[in-house]
Scaffold this motif. Structure first.
Motif, PDB file in Angstrom:
ATOM      1  N   GLU A 115       0.830  -1.202   0.000  1.00 62.98           N
ATOM      2  CA  GLU A 115       0.000   0.000   0.000  1.00 62.98           C
ATOM      3  C   GLU A 115       0.869   1.259   0.000  1.00 62.98           C
ATOM      4  O   GLU A 115       0.535   2.258  -0.645  1.00 62.98           O
ATOM      5  CB  GLU A 115      -0.923   0.005   1.212  1.00 62.98           C
ATOM      6  N   ALA A 116       1.977   1.200   0.726  1.00 64.86           N
ATOM      7  CA  ALA A 116       2.894   2.341   0.766  1.00 64.86           C
ATOM      8  C   ALA A 116       3.488   2.589  -0.614  1.00 64.86           C
ATOM      9  O   ALA A 116       3.562   3.736  -1.076  1.00 64.86           O
ATOM     10  CB  ALA A 116       4.008   2.092   1.776  1.00 64.86           C
ATOM     11  N   ILE A 117       3.905   1.521  -1.290  1.00 64.06           N
ATOM     12  CA  ILE A 117       4.466   1.658  -2.635  1.00 64.06           C
ATOM     13  C   ILE A 117       3.442   2.285  -3.577  1.00 64.06           C
ATOM     14  O   ILE A 117       3.777   3.167  -4.382  1.00 64.06           O
ATOM     15  CB  ILE A 117       4.935   0.288  -3.156  1.00 64.06           C
ATOM     16  N   ALA A 118       2.195   1.875  -3.462  1.00 65.74           N
ATOM     17  CA  ALA A 118       1.138   2.450  -4.299  1.00 65.74           C
ATOM     18  C   ALA A 118       0.969   3.937  -4.009  1.00 65.74           C
ATOM     19  O   ALA A 118       0.816   4.757  -4.931  1.00 65.74           O
ATOM     20  CB  ALA A 118      -0.174   1.709  -4.078  1.00 65.74           C
ATOM     21  N   ALA A 119       1.019   4.320  -2.727  1.00 62.62           N
ATOM     22  CA  ALA A 119       0.859   5.731  -2.360  1.00 62.62           C
ATOM     23  C   ALA A 119       2.031   6.557  -2.861  1.00 62.62           C
ATOM     24  O   ALA A 119       1.851   7.656  -3.414  1.00 62.62           O
ATOM     25  CB  ALA A 119       0.719   5.864  -0.844  1.00 62.62           C
ATOM     26  N   PHE A 120       3.242   6.057  -2.687  1.00 61.87           N
ATOM     27  CA  PHE A 120       4.418   6.789  -3.165  1.00 61.87           C
ATOM     28  C   PHE A 120       4.418   6.891  -4.693  1.00 61.87           C
ATOM     29  O   PHE A 120       4.819   7.920  -5.250  1.00 61.87           O
ATOM     30  CB  PHE A 120       5.706   6.101  -2.694  1.00 61.87           C
ATOM     31  N   THR A 121       3.967   5.832  -5.354  1.00 65.74           N
ATOM     32  CA  THR A 121       3.880   5.863  -6.814  1.00 65.74           C
ATOM     33  C   THR A 121       2.929   6.965  -7.262  1.00 65.74           C
ATOM     34  O   THR A 121       3.221   7.709  -8.213  1.00 65.74           O
ATOM     35  CB  THR A 121       3.415   4.501  -7.357  1.00 65.74           C
ATOM     36  N   THR A 122       1.800   7.081  -6.585  1.00 64.40           N
ATOM     37  CA  THR A 122       0.851   8.146  -6.912  1.00 64.40           C
ATOM     38  C   THR A 122       1.480   9.510  -6.669  1.00 64.40           C
ATOM     39  O   THR A 122       1.305  10.444  -7.466  1.00 64.40           O
ATOM     40  CB  THR A 122      -0.431   7.996  -6.077  1.00 64.40           C
ATOM     41  N   ALA A 123       2.224   9.655  -5.564  1.00 63.48           N
ATOM     42  CA  ALA A 123       2.888  10.925  -5.271  1.00 63.48           C
ATOM     43  C   ALA A 123       3.834  11.320  -6.387  1.00 63.48           C
ATOM     44  O   ALA A 123       3.889  12.488  -6.804  1.00 63.48           O
ATOM     45  CB  ALA A 123       3.639  10.831  -3.947  1.00 63.48           C
ATOM     46  N   VAL A 124       4.579  10.347  -6.913  1.00 65.91           N
ATOM     47  CA  VAL A 124       5.511  10.614  -8.012  1.00 65.91           C
ATOM     48  C   VAL A 124       4.766  10.926  -9.296  1.00 65.91           C
ATOM     49  O   VAL A 124       5.165  11.809 -10.076  1.00 65.91           O
ATOM     50  CB  VAL A 124       6.470   9.418  -8.197  1.00 65.91           C
ATOM     51  N   GLU A 125       3.670  10.231  -9.525  1.00 67.69           N
ATOM     52  CA  GLU A 125       2.864  10.499 -10.724  1.00 67.69           C
ATOM     53  C   GLU A 125       2.283  11.911 -10.683  1.00 67.69           C
ATOM     54  O   GLU A 125       2.178  12.576 -11.721  1.00 67.69           O
ATOM     55  CB  GLU A 125       1.736   9.467 -10.836  1.00 67.69           C
TER      56      GLU A 125
END
Length: 215
Positions: A115-125
């Motif tokens: 879930e953290a990886i998904a959140a950080f990925t969204t932040a980068v996007e």
């Protein structure tokens, strides 16, 4: 005067003057918000959290108040509360990169790596120049054992902030785990020179590198 001390990095004095302002005008958002940040920078995490919670209540649409509240709560080890603040920030500002980044931190602190990886990925996007989100994504990928996936994000984080020692140390770990020893040594050396954590120095020594050896 509190703002002047804040700009000078004297957060103890800033907190004193801003606290007096808040006592006189408890209904004003900005002094409360800035007081919360000053208390945080001064290491008074519980006071900072309480003050930023009050600031958020004064401005029910402030994304930045909730983002910074989440940061403080993460630093204080209050991860469930940090996630709640981050969720509120994301709800108010779904395109706000720092909101997704602080949400990722709260999730990672709870051991919820995917879930953290998904959140950080969204932040980068949402903002490809958010170096902290790039670094956090890379670090989360390392934690998940996805070392090769971590490398490009950490390389970009370091490109954006080459003097961030902990970014360099994370990049060194990713290089090391992908059998790129010389690059790992170079990254650990850069981390030490940037004033990174003691871990960077230990990592550099472990791989046989020295701070002065550029070969």
């Amino acid at each position: 005067k509190g703002e002047a001390f804040f700009e000078d990095g004297d957060f103890t004095s800033a907190s004193r003057y801003l606290g007096a302002e808040v006592e006189q005008h408890p209904d004003r958002f900005y002094p409360s918000y800035l007081l919360g940040i000053s208390l945080w920078k001064d290491g008074k995490l519980d006071e900072a959290a309480a003050t930023l919670s009050g600031a958020a209540a004064l401005d029910t649409k402030s994304v930045k108040a909730r983002v910074n509240l989440g940061r403080v709560l993460n630093d204080a080890g209050r991860f469930e509360e940090a996630l709640q603040a981050a969720d509120e920030a994301v709800a108010l500002g779904p395109d706000d990169s720092p909101a997704h980044n602080v949400r990722g931190r709260a999730l990672l602190n709870q051991g919820r790596k995917d879930e953290a990886i998904a959140a950080f990925t969204t932040a980068v996007e949402k903002d490809a120049s958010n170096a902290h989100a790039l670094n956090n994504l890379g670090y989360a990928l390392i934690q998940a054992g996805r070392f090769a996936d971590a490398v490009p994000y950490l390389e970009e984080a370091v490109r954006l902030k080459p003097d961030a020692g902990h970014f360099q140390n994370n990049l060194g770990m990713a290089y090391e785990r992908t059998a790129q020893k010389e690059r790992a040594i170079a990254a650990y050396r850069a981390a030490v020179k940037a004033g990174g954590s003691d871990a960077a120095g230990r990592n550099l020594s472990r791989l046989g590198g020295t701070i002065d050896d550029e070969n």
